[in-house]
Write a protein that holds these residues in place. Structure first.
Motif, PDB file in Angstrom:
ATOM      1  N   VAL A  75       0.329  -3.972  -8.311  1.00  0.00           N
ATOM      2  CA  VAL A  75       0.526  -2.787  -7.466  1.00  0.00           C
ATOM      3  C   VAL A  75       1.130  -1.681  -8.313  1.00  0.00           C
ATOM      4  N   THR A  76       0.589  -0.473  -8.224  1.00  0.00           N
ATOM      5  CA  THR A  76       1.264   0.658  -8.852  1.00  0.00           C
ATOM      6  C   THR A  76       1.161   1.873  -7.940  1.00  0.00           C
ATOM      7  N   LYS A  77       1.963   2.875  -8.261  1.00  0.00           N
ATOM      8  CA  LYS A  77       2.093   4.052  -7.395  1.00  0.00           C
ATOM      9  C   LYS A  77       1.795   5.313  -8.195  1.00  0.00           C
ATOM     10  N   CYS A  78       1.308   6.343  -7.501  1.00  0.00           N
ATOM     11  CA  CYS A  78       0.807   7.522  -8.197  1.00  0.00           C
ATOM     12  C   CYS A  78       1.216   8.805  -7.481  1.00  0.00           C
ATOM     13  N   GLY A  79       0.929   9.935  -8.173  1.00  0.00           N
ATOM     14  CA  GLY A  79       1.162  11.253  -7.598  1.00  0.00           C
ATOM     15  C   GLY A  79       2.072  12.139  -8.416  1.00  0.00           C
ATOM     16  N   HIS A  80       2.698  11.585  -9.460  1.00  0.00           N
ATOM     17  CA  HIS A  80       3.719  12.307 -10.214  1.00  0.00           C
ATOM     18  C   HIS A  80       3.225  12.790 -11.585  1.00  0.00           C
ATOM     19  N   LEU A  81       3.994  13.714 -12.146  1.00  0.00           N
ATOM     20  CA  LEU A  81       3.698  14.216 -13.498  1.00  0.00           C
ATOM     21  C   LEU A  81       4.386  13.310 -14.520  1.00  0.00           C
ATOM     22  N   VAL A 113      -3.675  -2.857  -5.864  1.00  0.00           N
ATOM     23  CA  VAL A 113      -3.215  -1.925  -4.824  1.00  0.00           C
ATOM     24  C   VAL A 113      -2.738  -0.638  -5.499  1.00  0.00           C
ATOM     25  N   LEU A 114      -3.191   0.490  -4.978  1.00  0.00           N
ATOM     26  CA  LEU A 114      -2.757   1.811  -5.448  1.00  0.00           C
ATOM     27  C   LEU A 114      -2.105   2.526  -4.282  1.00  0.00           C
ATOM     28  N   LEU A 115      -0.849   2.943  -4.471  1.00  0.00           N
ATOM     29  CA  LEU A 115      -0.068   3.566  -3.405  1.00  0.00           C
ATOM     30  C   LEU A 115       0.292   5.004  -3.761  1.00  0.00           C
ATOM     31  N   LEU A 116       0.227   5.900  -2.782  1.00  0.00           N
ATOM     32  CA  LEU A 116       0.848   7.207  -2.928  1.00  0.00           C
ATOM     33  C   LEU A 116       2.353   7.009  -2.905  1.00  0.00           C
ATOM     34  N   GLY A 140     -14.047   1.695  -7.713  1.00  0.00           N
ATOM     35  CA  GLY A 140     -13.675   0.359  -8.152  1.00  0.00           C
ATOM     36  C   GLY A 140     -12.441   0.297  -9.017  1.00  0.00           C
ATOM     37  N   LYS A 141     -11.671   1.383  -9.044  1.00  0.00           N
ATOM     38  CA  LYS A 141     -10.469   1.397  -9.875  1.00  0.00           C
ATOM     39  C   LYS A 141      -9.272   0.750  -9.178  1.00  0.00           C
ATOM     40  N   THR A 142      -9.383   0.595  -7.872  1.00  0.00           N
ATOM     41  CA  THR A 142      -8.392  -0.154  -7.112  1.00  0.00           C
ATOM     42  C   THR A 142      -9.087  -0.858  -5.970  1.00  0.00           C
ATOM     43  N   ARG A 143      -8.589  -2.040  -5.631  1.00  0.00           N
ATOM     44  CA  ARG A 143      -9.197  -2.797  -4.539  1.00  0.00           C
ATOM     45  C   ARG A 143      -8.721  -2.268  -3.177  1.00  0.00           C
ATOM     46  N   PHE A 144      -7.422  -1.969  -3.093  1.00  0.00           N
ATOM     47  CA  PHE A 144      -6.845  -1.537  -1.819  1.00  0.00           C
ATOM     48  C   PHE A 144      -5.951  -0.324  -2.051  1.00  0.00           C
ATOM     49  N   ILE A 145      -5.764   0.467  -1.003  1.00  0.00           N
ATOM     50  CA  ILE A 145      -4.948   1.673  -1.103  1.00  0.00           C
ATOM     51  C   ILE A 145      -3.885   1.684  -0.015  1.00  0.00           C
ATOM     52  N   GLY A 146      -2.832   2.486  -0.256  1.00  0.00           N
ATOM     53  CA  GLY A 146      -1.768   2.532   0.729  1.00  0.00           C
ATOM     54  C   GLY A 146      -0.757   3.615   0.433  1.00  0.00           C
ATOM     55  N   TYR A 147       0.405   3.467   1.069  1.00  0.00           N
ATOM     56  CA  TYR A 147       1.455   4.484   0.992  1.00  0.00           C
ATOM     57  C   TYR A 147       2.798   3.807   0.784  1.00  0.00           C
ATOM     58  N   SER A 148       3.600   4.389  -0.098  1.00  0.00           N
ATOM     59  CA  SER A 148       4.972   3.951  -0.306  1.00  0.00           C
ATOM     60  C   SER A 148       5.902   5.070   0.141  1.00  0.00           C
ATOM     61  N   GLY A 149       6.702   4.808   1.147  1.00  0.00           N
ATOM     62  CA  GLY A 149       7.606   5.832   1.659  1.00  0.00           C
ATOM     63  C   GLY A 149       8.195   5.408   2.989  1.00  0.00           C
ATOM     64  N   VAL A 165      -2.100  -1.016   2.996  1.00  0.00           N
ATOM     65  CA  VAL A 165      -0.835  -1.527   2.466  1.00  0.00           C
ATOM     66  C   VAL A 165       0.250  -0.468   2.613  1.00  0.00           C
ATOM     67  N   LEU A 166       1.444  -0.914   2.968  1.00  0.00           N
ATOM     68  CA  LEU A 166       2.617  -0.044   3.027  1.00  0.00           C
ATOM     69  C   LEU A 166       3.742  -0.649   2.195  1.00  0.00           C
ATOM     70  N   GLU A 167       4.500   0.221   1.532  1.00  0.00           N
ATOM     71  CA  GLU A 167       5.733  -0.185   0.861  1.00  0.00           C
ATOM     72  C   GLU A 167       6.864   0.586   1.511  1.00  0.00           C
ATOM     73  N   LEU A 168       7.816  -0.131   2.121  1.00  0.00           N
ATOM     74  CA  LEU A 168       8.837   0.470   2.960  1.00  0.00           C
ATOM     75  C   LEU A 168      10.232   0.032   2.539  1.00  0.00           C
ATOM     76  N   SER A 169      11.220   0.918   2.712  1.00  0.00           N
ATOM     77  CA  SER A 169      12.618   0.535   2.525  1.00  0.00           C
ATOM     78  C   SER A 169      13.066  -0.272   3.732  1.00  0.00           C
ATOM     79  N   ILE A 170      13.422  -1.538   3.497  1.00  0.00           N
ATOM     80  CA  ILE A 170      13.871  -2.418   4.582  1.00  0.00           C
ATOM     81  C   ILE A 170      14.991  -3.292   4.038  1.00  0.00           C
TER      82      ILE A 170
END
Length: 310
Positions: A75-81, A113-116, A140-149, A165-170
């Motif tokens: 799993v990795t996350k994207c959107g940043h410089l 998994v690729l997450l925003l 085909g660069k990622t199998r599944f997509i989602g959001y982290s926040g 997929v979601l990545e959440l603070s819990i």
């Protein structure tokens, strides 16, 4: 290591995952990283979480994982410089650059998994970030997509039909997503990763926190003081010991709809303890109920909403 089905992705994931942020932020050397990762993988941990903005983490993982890539849910996350990426955050071009950079550094031809990574609600609703994720998936660069926040953005993302997929603070000090997001995730059978499951060790004095983790730990430290609890006071008996890490991780993993909790460590000695806790049964209901009540009481006394800390 116990495993579970990761929502509607169908992937099998370990209940304990590894969060790679400390590898870069706390200056772990390659040799130590290799020891930690191999101990985890040998024990059956198969979910590894990274992000383009964790300094050096993806590169270090790529060097460590090698021939074991096929054992992993990556799993990795994207959107940043991040290093070498130019443009405007959350733009289609920046996300495309992030993806190519992550594939190169992680030494893989696809992500699982690729997450925003924690973009705001307006960006989700009106920006180019989501279409860029859809494109990466189609290619085909990622199998599944989602959001982290967290908070309203996570509620919105949880309802999007394309999100899987979601990545959440819990955690014991961050329970808003338990009320607002997990019910939607369960209804839609989304894969859920819990981040910060041990609340950044909020029970420690802030002077014992390392580097930038002081700023991450401070809000949780203040909340826990407001909650006025100890493991013993909520009925968690560990033979006379206030075992905060055990209580905290079990609380997170006891939440219905949470599939895996990602814990980062720089100490190989912590690996065995985390594995043992993750294999335990859910907390007794009465302990969970007392922790939930303490959070709500502390929030009321604080006089302001305790929102999810993105």
């Amino acid at each position: 290591m116990k495993k579970t089905v990761f929502g509607n992705t169908g992937l099998q994931v370990s209940r304990l995952g590894f969060g790679s942020a400390p590898l870069g932020y706390l200056g772990v050397d390659q040799a130590r990283a290799m020891i930690i990762l191999n101990r985890l993988l040998d024990a059956g941990v198969n979910l590894i979480d990274a992000a383009c903005c964790y300094p050096g983490a993806e590169e270090m993982l790529g060097k460590c994982l090698g021939a074991r890539r096929d054992e992993l849910v990556l799993v990795t996350k994207c959107g940043h410089l991040a290093d070498g990426v130019t443009g405007t955050e959350w733009s289609a071009d920046v996300i495309a650059q992030n993806v190519e950079r992550s594939l190169r550094l992680l030494k893989t031809d696809h992500l699982d998994v690729l997450l925003l990574h924690s973009c705001d609600l307006n960006t989700l609703q009106h920006g180019a970030a989501l279409p860029a994720l859809f494109k990466a998936q189609r290619e085909g660069k990622t199998r599944f997509i989602g959001y982290s926040g967290d908070n309203d953005a996570a509620v919105y993302a949880a309802r999007l039909p394309e999100i899987q997929v979601l990545e959440l603070s819990i955690n014991i000090c961050d329970q808003r997503n338990i009320e607002q997001v997990l019910p939607i995730a369960r209804e839609r059978n989304l894969g859920v990763l819990a981040k910060r499951p041990i609340a950044n060790a909020a029970w420690k004095p802030l002077t014992d926190q390392a580097g930038l983790y002081v700023s991450y730990a401070r809000p949780y430290h203040e909340r826990l003081q407001q909650m006025r609890i100890t493991p013993a006071s909520v009925g968690y008996d560990t033979n006379g010991h206030d075992d905060w890490p055990e209580l905290a991780l079990r609380f997170t993993l006891s939440q219905p709809g949470v599939h895996t909790a990602i814990v980062g460590t720089t100490n190989p000695a912590n690996v065995a303890a985390n594995l043992q806790i993750a294999n335990m049964e859910p907390l007794p209901a009465v302990v969970t109920e007392r922790l939930r009540a303490a959070f709500l009481t502390g929030e009321k006394q604080a006089g302001e909403p305790w929102v999810g800390l993105t």
